[in-house]
Scaffold this active site. Structure first.
Site, short mmCIF file in Angstrom:
data_model
loop_
_atom_site.label_atom_id
_atom_site.label_comp_id
_atom_site.label_asym_id
_atom_site.label_seq_id
_atom_site.Cartn_x
_atom_site.Cartn_y
_atom_site.Cartn_z
N ASP A 108 1.09 -1.22 -0.25
CA ASP A 108 -0.13 -0.07 0.53
C ASP A 108 0.65 1.38 0.12
O ASP A 108 2.19 1.59 -0.19
CB ASP A 108 -0.37 0.26 1.32
CG ASP A 108 -2.09 0.79 0.77
OD1 ASP A 108 -1.65 1.78 -0.22
OD2 ASP A 108 -2.77 0.76 1.78
N ASP A 282 -8.18 -7.44 0.78
CA ASP A 282 -7.33 -7.63 2.16
C ASP A 282 -7.93 -7.00 3.53
O ASP A 282 -8.45 -5.92 3.43
CB ASP A 282 -5.93 -6.52 2.50
CG ASP A 282 -6.18 -4.91 2.25
OD1 ASP A 282 -7.29 -4.59 1.36
OD2 ASP A 282 -5.85 -4.49 3.27
N CYS A 320 -11.58 -28.26 8.90
CA CYS A 320 -10.51 -27.39 8.95
C CYS A 320 -9.96 -27.70 8.89
O CYS A 320 -9.36 -28.44 9.48
CB CYS A 320 -11.09 -25.70 9.67
SG CYS A 320 -9.43 -24.48 9.23
N CYS A 322 -6.32 -26.88 8.86
CA CYS A 322 -5.28 -25.83 9.37
C CYS A 322 -4.70 -26.74 10.83
O CYS A 322 -5.16 -27.54 10.86
CB CYS A 322 -6.03 -24.64 9.72
SG CYS A 322 -6.57 -24.34 12.00
N CYS A 325 -7.07 -26.65 13.93
CA CYS A 325 -7.49 -27.98 13.40
C CYS A 325 -7.53 -28.97 13.96
O CYS A 325 -8.11 -30.14 14.53
CB CYS A 325 -8.53 -27.68 12.61
SG CYS A 325 -9.86 -26.24 13.11
N HIS A 351 -5.70 -20.24 12.11
CA HIS A 351 -7.12 -20.67 11.81
C HIS A 351 -7.49 -19.72 11.02
O HIS A 351 -8.30 -20.29 10.01
CB HIS A 351 -7.91 -21.45 13.12
CG HIS A 351 -8.91 -21.19 12.93
ND1 HIS A 351 -9.66 -22.98 12.26
CD2 HIS A 351 -10.33 -21.25 13.05
CE1 HIS A 351 -10.74 -22.45 11.66
NE2 HIS A 351 -11.58 -21.16 12.78
ZN LIG Z 1 -8.40 -24.51 11.68
#
Ligand SMILES: [Zn+2]
Length: 391
Positions: A108, A282, A320, A322, A325, A351
């Protein structure tokens, strides 16, 4: 809404037959799936850009960002100019080498910080803006020339033009003046030196005013930038008019260039701007939400401080992928958050980023299959948010 030139233009554009910067792969209604081509690789769009303001996505290692499938990161000229300084970053090989991220980076211009920290603003004229630095209170001046130089030294893949972003509710005369100066500055910044392969995007302004937004878009499109951002939204206005303004703004931008909505990253907002033809966005929301101890999920936002999670053996979100998780329970993350353990904030950041990245990937897949509208309706229903505004 007065007219929608983009839909007419989209009809005239052959899919896959675009310029070097952007390839449009599929459209479904106004929603678009494409590819942004940068010096550090291709970015499938729609794309969510995690915010690495100070050359770091707070608490997350770039190796982890890559594993999450982060397509592109955002850095910030304002903060990097003051600490550590663009010359230090350049001396150490540029922003990619400095922060250990080889993927695409968009920087930016600093305009948002200069104008959103309004009590630090000292003077704005046609040449630039003078303000007090948030770091040491010294009077500093940003001009289009400095914004170009900072980003050239940082070596980002996409550089943004210095713009004037006004908060919601300012008088029309102020919006008008912001539009005029934003175009003036974009014209100056357009032809200044840039890093090898660096793309340059202009930022349209005009708030919620249809006429000013149209004028801003048309003036900047005439200057022919590599892409266009929609700035001056998500600044405190109501959501329905904001989404309408996004659709209105997108309608005046060329179909064959990427469109970037600045500052949205909540699940509903992401879905709604994609529905209105936005390709990139973003927001600090996923990581900031994590630092407040909350997780994004298909059940809505979970405040892990809540006692109902004390013995909850489930992951933050069923399904999920990630790292949080895959290995940890809500009860454990809640314990970490309550004890202010750094790992808790890190797991929630990973996450929340993963949740938004996967949501956007699912949207892209639905656009490619021509099932975006039904996917959108289902996703909003699962998130339990009503549809707002008209797409
Ligand atoms: Zn997750």
């Amino acid at each position: 809404m007065t007219l929608a030139p983009s839909s007419r233009r989209a009809d005239a554009v052959t899919l896959g037959d675009m310029g070097d910067v952007f390839t449009l792969g599929a459209t479904d209604g106004a929603a678009r799936a494409g590819t942004l081509h940068t010096a550090h690789g291709d970015v499938p769009t729609p794309a969510f850009m995690p915010v690495g303001t100070k050359a770091t996505v707070k608490s997350v290692d770039p190796v982890e960002l890559r594993a999450l499938g982060t397509p592109i990161l955002l850095g910030n000229s304002y903060h990097l100019h003051f600490r550590p300084g663009e010359d230090v970053v350049a001396e150490l090989g540029g922003l990619h080498a400095f922060m250990g991220w080889e993927g695409p980076i968009l920087t930016d211009s600093g305009g948002f910080q200069v104008f959103s920290l309004r009590d630090t603003l000292l003077q704005v004229d046609d040449d630039g803006a003078t303000f007090r630095s948030v770091y040491d209170g010294r009077a500093e001046r940003f001009t289009p020339e400095l914004a170009a130089r900072i980003q050239e030294r940082l070596g980002s893949d996409v550089a943004m033009c210095l713009d004037i972003c006004q908060p919601a509710g300012v008088p029309r005369a102020e919006l008008d003046e912001a539009v005029r100066r934003t175009t003036l500055w974009a014209r100056r910044q357009r032809d200044l030196p840039r890093a090898p392969g660096q793309l340059r995007f202009a930022i349209t302004q005009g708030g919620l005013d249809d006429e000013l937004r149209q004028r801003s878009s048309e003036e900047l499109v005439l200057l022919d930038f590599d892409g266009y951002a929609i700035g001056g939204l998500s600044v405190g206005e109501e959501r329905a008019p904001m989404f309408d303004a996004a659709a209105h703004a997108a309608a005046f931008l060329p179909a064959d260039k990427p469109r970037y909505f600045m500052g949205i990253g909540d699940p509903e907002g992401v879905i709604e701007v994609i529905a209105r033809g936005i390709d990139m966005f973003d927001c600090v929301l996923p990581t900031r939400t994590a630092r407040t101890g909350s997780a994004l999920s298909w059940e809505g936002r979970l405040n892990l401080r809540n006692a109902r999670f004390a013995r909850d053996p489930r992951p933050l979100d069923e399904g999920c992928r990630c790292p949080a998780c895959a290995r940890f329970t809500r009860a454990y993350v809640r314990h970490l958050v309550n004890q202010e353990e750094i790992l808790g904030l890190r797991l929630l950041s990973l996450h929340n980023l993963c949740f938004v990245i996967d949501l956007v990937a699912a949207a892209r897949q639905a656009i490619e299959r021509g099932t975006f509208e039904s996917w959108r309706a289902g996703a909003l229903e699962r998130l339990a948010v009503p549809r707002v505004g008209t797409p």
